[in-house]
Design a protein around this motif. Structure first.
Motif, PDB file in Angstrom:
ATOM      1  N   GLN A 228       1.097  -1.250  -0.254  1.00 37.38           N
ATOM      2  CA  GLN A 228      -0.357  -0.240  -0.179  1.00 37.38           C
ATOM      3  C   GLN A 228       0.450   1.441  -0.143  1.00 37.38           C
ATOM      4  O   GLN A 228       1.968   1.148   0.972  1.00 37.38           O
ATOM      5  N   MET A 229       1.494   2.003  -0.435  1.00 31.03           N
ATOM      6  CA  MET A 229       1.309   3.260  -1.063  1.00 31.03           C
ATOM      7  C   MET A 229       0.729   4.415  -0.798  1.00 31.03           C
ATOM      8  O   MET A 229      -0.636   4.644  -1.606  1.00 31.03           O
ATOM      9  N   ASN A 230       1.053   5.070   0.270  1.00 33.84           N
ATOM     10  CA  ASN A 230      -0.012   6.533   0.202  1.00 33.84           C
ATOM     11  C   ASN A 230       0.996   7.751  -0.096  1.00 33.84           C
ATOM     12  O   ASN A 230       2.501   7.008  -0.042  1.00 33.84           O
ATOM     13  N   SER A 231       0.401   9.198  -0.124  1.00 36.87           N
ATOM     14  CA  SER A 231       0.948  10.414  -0.222  1.00 36.87           C
ATOM     15  C   SER A 231       2.476   9.699  -0.950  1.00 36.87           C
ATOM     16  O   SER A 231       3.112  10.271  -1.140  1.00 36.87           O
ATOM     17  N   LEU A 232       2.125   9.777  -1.904  1.00 34.33           N
ATOM     18  CA  LEU A 232       3.190   9.355  -3.050  1.00 34.33           C
ATOM     19  C   LEU A 232       3.901  10.378  -4.138  1.00 34.33           C
ATOM     20  O   LEU A 232       3.305  11.616  -3.939  1.00 34.33           O
ATOM     21  N   LYS A 233       5.227  10.812  -4.295  1.00 31.40           N
ATOM     22  CA  LYS A 233       5.777  11.591  -4.490  1.00 31.40           C
ATOM     23  C   LYS A 233       6.580  11.181  -5.986  1.00 31.40           C
ATOM     24  O   LYS A 233       7.161   9.792  -6.518  1.00 31.40           O
ATOM     25  N   PRO A 234       6.462  12.375  -6.188  1.00 28.33           N
ATOM     26  CA  PRO A 234       7.277  12.219  -8.160  1.00 28.33           C
ATOM     27  C   PRO A 234       8.509  11.129  -7.652  1.00 28.33           C
ATOM     28  O   PRO A 234       8.791  10.207  -8.896  1.00 28.33           O
ATOM     29  N   GLU A 235       9.523  10.993  -6.909  1.00 27.31           N
ATOM     30  CA  GLU A 235      10.688  10.543  -6.660  1.00 27.31           C
ATOM     31  C   GLU A 235      10.161   9.077  -6.565  1.00 27.31           C
ATOM     32  O   GLU A 235      11.054   7.865  -6.320  1.00 27.31           O
TER      33      GLU A 235
END
Length: 126
Positions: A81-88
């Motif tokens: 589960q991936m939250n608050s995703l960033k471009p990096e």
């Protein structure tokens, strides 16, 4: 023969969420350790999160508090589960499993894992 099939990747805006899945066959997810890795263009493969049969987990510093690794034994599936995703976070994400012939070792180094999926692409735009 162990087969790991990832799914759930896609394109999202920064701040969004995705859940990656890794369906296993020929391998029981609860028997040893599994992990998620990622590889961005021009960069080395990086361990993101790992989980072992005793419930222990490990995360690379850049995803702590944002990503959660888990497994569903009934579905024989590993999740991220991936939250608050960033471009990096943009990368190809791979599922990996440690051989049942080896003792469990919780870690984020690729040499600990013997079986790999084909990957699922995650793209995060700003």
């Amino acid at each position: 023969q162990v087969q790991l099939v990832e799914s759930g990747g896609g394109s999202v805006q920064a701040g969004g969420s995705l859940r990656l899945s890794c369906a296993a066959s020929g391998y029981t997810v609860s028997t040893n350790c599994m992990a998620w890795f990622r590889e961005a263009p021009g960069k080395k493969r990086e361990g993101v999160a790992a989980i072992c049969s005793d419930g222990g987990t490990a995360y690379t510093d850049s995803v702590k508090g944002r990503f959660t690794i888990s497994q569903d034994n009934a579905k024989n599936t590993l999740y991220l589960q991936m939250n608050s995703l960033k471009p990096e976070d943009t990368a190809m994400y791979y599922c990996a499993a440690r051989s049942i012939l080896l003792g469990p070792v919780l870690g984020l180094s690729s040499f600990l894992y013997d079986n790999w999926g084909q990957g699922t692409q995650v793209a995060v735009s700003s």
